[in-house]
Design an enzyme around this catalytic site. Structure first.
Site, PDB file in Angstrom:
ATOM      1  N   TYR A 187      -9.912  38.723  32.262  1.00  0.00           N
ATOM      2  CA  TYR A 187      -8.860  39.427  31.513  1.00  0.00           C
ATOM      3  C   TYR A 187      -7.604  38.566  31.395  1.00  0.00           C
ATOM      4  O   TYR A 187      -7.117  38.292  30.309  1.00  0.00           O
ATOM      5  CB  TYR A 187      -8.490  40.730  32.214  1.00  0.00           C
ATOM      6  N   GLU A 192      -8.485  49.511  24.819  1.00  0.00           N
ATOM      7  CA  GLU A 192      -9.797  50.032  24.384  1.00  0.00           C
ATOM      8  C   GLU A 192      -9.916  49.979  22.863  1.00  0.00           C
ATOM      9  O   GLU A 192     -10.981  49.678  22.325  1.00  0.00           O
ATOM     10  CB  GLU A 192     -10.021  51.449  24.915  1.00  0.00           C
TER      11      GLU A 192
HETATM   12  N1  BES Z   1     -15.041  47.446  29.097  1.00  0.00           N
HETATM   13  C1  BES Z   1     -14.093  47.611  30.125  1.00  0.00           C
HETATM   14  C2  BES Z   1     -14.637  48.355  31.310  1.00  0.00           C
HETATM   15  C3  BES Z   1     -15.835  47.708  31.939  1.00  0.00           C
HETATM   16  C4  BES Z   1     -15.930  46.332  32.081  1.00  0.00           C
HETATM   17  C5  BES Z   1     -16.871  48.492  32.400  1.00  0.00           C
HETATM   18  C6  BES Z   1     -17.062  45.757  32.645  1.00  0.00           C
HETATM   19  C7  BES Z   1     -17.988  47.923  32.971  1.00  0.00           C
HETATM   20  C8  BES Z   1     -18.082  46.549  33.094  1.00  0.00           C
HETATM   21  C9  BES Z   1     -12.836  48.294  29.632  1.00  0.00           C
HETATM   22  O1  BES Z   1     -12.489  47.937  28.332  1.00  0.00           O
HETATM   23  C10 BES Z   1     -11.707  47.817  30.484  1.00  0.00           C
HETATM   24  O2  BES Z   1     -11.436  46.654  30.471  1.00  0.00           O
HETATM   25  N2  BES Z   1     -11.052  48.727  31.193  1.00  0.00           N
HETATM   26  C11 BES Z   1      -9.907  48.413  31.993  1.00  0.00           C
HETATM   27  C12 BES Z   1      -8.680  48.678  31.157  1.00  0.00           C
HETATM   28  C13 BES Z   1      -7.478  47.846  31.468  1.00  0.00           C
HETATM   29  C14 BES Z   1      -7.742  46.381  31.425  1.00  0.00           C
HETATM   30  C15 BES Z   1      -6.347  48.193  30.506  1.00  0.00           C
HETATM   31  C16 BES Z   1      -9.940  49.294  33.211  1.00  0.00           C
HETATM   32  O3  BES Z   1     -10.791  50.192  33.265  1.00  0.00           O
HETATM   33  O4  BES Z   1      -9.151  49.118  34.117  1.00  0.00           O
HETATM   34 ZN    ZN Z   2     -11.840  45.974  28.234  1.00  0.00          ZN
END
Ligand code: BES
Ligand code: ZN
Length: 636
Positions: A416, A330
């Site tokens: 990712y 984050e």
């Molecule tokens: N920005 C994302 C969460 C998100 C993505 C919300 C797309 C809505 C739409 C956040 O930064 C994220 O990637 N969270 C991951 C963290 C993990 C990859 C370490 C999660 O929530 O699992």
């Molecule tokens: Zn993210």
């Protein structure tokens, strides 16, 4: 009337606009000191998920004045927008999903005409068209109840059990359910807010709190916030509850409910170091403070990169900081995503893939190469598994979502993990020093601006490839970004990263011989995850009983580990895991854990489907709308 120092067409287009251009006539824009972010006009920048027509008229600033009404679970008040419009343009189009609008004025009492068009299917909502009649401010009086961006929690859904709680989740296109604006990531806006809440609740937002809360004398307090940097509107976020703050360093800290705060603060104790590491890699942290809030467990994500106030699930707390790759992730968004932002949802990888890469680099700086290599190996394995499952020509495996596919249907791994592997591959070919310098200048030169895949690749080619045909051929840039599957030049993880675990995996597969309890305990969380992820698909009840007895996975303090155990147990119809799953699914609302467990139950057919239905009947009400939507699609 005199309007702009530079022709409006230049302000609205990408090429000629820089962040230093200012609006001449301050009366047109309340926050004329703020840089005006450009609107990209390329085909790749078109956002099909928004009704806005920013080439004609766009919002540059949002001022919210809202009351939080916990009894009615609604926000009500006004949103006052600063508008920039091309000469001759008579209306502005905003995004609206379910807002209850009572009136719209020019901010000085003059009524403006407005209408709400037909809503699209899905989450896009409807166009809210406002006749400008020369106005450069519009003030919308409205209320939002049942907003999907907002989750209102009853006291029982909090750790303290005494006070209600509210949090928002704007990404991807949910903020239009509580804020009437142009809800598109390419239309950056500064914002400010005045929020009132009942005592003793505290309010935090993804902006800087101004001074002390004002006691209104009616049992309520008013909180003020400012975000003076233009941000994509999905990053406007709010949380309110009985929360306290603990510093973790001079510019970092964490909010949480009082009973959670000590554990939360201990878990994120490395944050100041993480910020320093990120800065040493990719340049100054530009947002001032970096604070976090650990939310109640129904928060549907692991984390959300709301500027100056990262939102976190409490389920990452393991007692040993082993899951704080989440914080690194984050935080990394403070560069990739928040500073430089995709202009359209199709470029998910530009935010999330670049962030996963940076997360890994921060891990390496702070926790060492071994941990970073293990995390990379987990990413690589997840990517390989996804490509194998979906097929190498499946459009859901592409990093930039191809036309004809919803940007929200792309597999997470394609964004990712493929993003991480892509950038590690490029870094490896180019050389770390040169690549880091390039990435740093990319952030600097596009700070507070939108970007596209095409821009990223063009800049890479211009500054690093520089016409070198051989280098171009080795990089396979277009194949990575636009193609499907896993390109042939992908940088393989170090086979040594998991040497010990992989030997144990092989031994277990061969004759069910388990590592000793002591060996297991000595493994890192990533090693334990690797072992559980590589378990044979089919396991007997006695296999599972022996595994849990030896390794104690069902009682692990790490929810990632406990989740992988439950998934393996449920897919194999292991009855003793049912009460464990029931407890876990009632306690955890993070979709990454919840959906796969319901799916595992569902996939078993007549054994698991009644169990899934029964558990879901009890837990559905506590889940966030996002998680509920995902599980609704599984359990019927
Ligand atoms: N920005 C994302 C969460 C998100 C993505 C919300 C797309 C809505 C739409 C956040 O930064 C994220 O990637 N969270 C991951 C963290 C993990 C990859 C370490 C999660 O929530 O699992
Ligand atoms: Zn993210």
């Amino acid at each position: 009337m005199k309007r702009f120092a530079v022709p409006i067409a230049m302000l609205l287009a990408t090429t000629a606009c820089t962040t230093t251009q200012r609006v001449a006539d301050g009366s047109d824009l309340a926050s004329s000191a703020a840089p005006i972010a450009p609107i990209l006009t390329s085909a790749q920048a078109i956002d099909e998920e928004s009704w806005a027509e920013p080439q004609k008229a766009r919002v540059t600033h949002v001022a919210l004045d809202l009351d939080l009404d916990f009894a009615r679970q609604r926000v009500a008040g006004t949103a006052t927008l600063d508008v920039m419009a091309k000469p001759g343009v008579s209306e502005i189009v905003l995004d609206d999903r379910g807002l209850q609008i009572s009136s719209i004025t020019d901010g000085a009492g003059r009524m403006l005409e407005w209408s709400v068009g037909a809503a699209a299917e899905g989450e896009k909502g409807a166009p809210l068209t406002i006749g400008l009649d020369g106005a450069r401010k519009v003030q919308i009086s409205y209320a939002a109840s049942k907003a999907d961006a907002l989750q209102w929690l009853d006291p029982e859904q909090t750790a303290g059990g005494q006070h209600p709680f509210l949090f928002s989740q704007g990404q991807a296109i949910l903020n239009r359910t509580w804020i009437p604006t142009q809800d598109s990531p390419g239309i950056r806006q500064t914002w400010e807010a005045r929020i009132t809440a009942p005592k003793p609740l505290d309010v935090v937002m993804s902006g800087v709190r101004q001074g002390k809360p004002e006691d209104l004398g009616n049992g309520r307090r008013a909180f003020r916030f400012v975000m003076d940097k233009p941000v994509p509107p999905y990053l406007i976020a709010i949380a309110a509850g009985d929360i306290d703050f603990a510093a973790t360093g001079p510019r970092t800290g964490v909010w949480a409910e009082p009973s959670v705060l000590p554990r939360a603060a201990a878990e994120v104790g490395d944050t100041e170091q993480l910020v320093e590491a990120a800065e040493s890699l990719f340049g100054e942290y530009r947002w001032g403070r970096y604070d976090m809030i650990v939310l109640p467990p129904s928060f549907p994500y692991g984390g959300m990169e709301n500027p100056v106030m990262t939102f976190l699930t409490p389920t990452f707390i393991a007692g040993d900081r082993s899951n704080n790759g989440l914080v690194a992730h984050e935080l990394a968004h403070s560069w990739s995503g928040n500073l430089v932002t995709y202009a359209s949802w199709r470029d998910g990888w530009l935010n999330e893939g670049v962030t996963s890469y940076i997360e890994n680099r921060i891990s390496e700086e702070v926790y060492g190469k071994a941990r970073a290599e293990q995390e990379y190996a987990l990413s690589y394995a997840a990517l390989e598994a996804m490509v194998a499952q979906q097929g190498a020509t499946n459009p859901v495996t592409a990093m930039r979502t191809p036309a004809g596919t919803s940007p929200f249907d792309t597999d997470g791994e394609a964004i990712y993990d493929k993003g991480t592997v892509f950038l590690r591959t490029v870094e490896n070919i180019i050389g770390r020093q040169r690549f880091d310098a390039w990435l740093t200048q990319w952030f600097d030169n596009h700070a507070f601006q939108p970007a596209t895949s095409a821009m990223f690749l063009a800049d890479l080619r211009e500054k690093l490839v520089r016409g070198d045909r051989q280098l171009e051929q080795r990089l396979l840039l277009d194949q990575w970004v636009y193609g499907t599957g896993l390109p042939a030049n992908a940088l393989k993880p170090d086979a040594q990263a998991f040497a010990a675990v992989d030997a144990a995996v092989t031994a277990y597969a061969a004759n069910r011989s388990l590592p000793t309890a002591a060996a297991w305990r000595a493994w890192t969380a990533a090693e334990q995850r690797r072992f559980l992820e590589e378990l044979p698909e089919a396991l007997s009840a006695s296999d599972l009983a022996a595994l849990d007895k030896r390794l104690g996975v069902s009682a692990s303090g790490n929810n990632e580990v406990r989740f992988l155990w439950l998934e393996a147990a449920l897919r194999n119809r292991y009855q003793p895991a049912v009460p464990q799953a029931e407890e876990f699914l009632a306690r955890v609302g993070r979709n990454k854990f919840v959906s796969p467990l319901f799916q595992a139950l569902w996939n078993t057919g007549e054994w698991g489907q009644p169990i899934a239905r029964r558990i879901y009947a009890g837990t559905r009400g506590g889940y966030h709308a996002y998680t509920r939507g995902k599980v609704d699609a599984i359990v019927s």
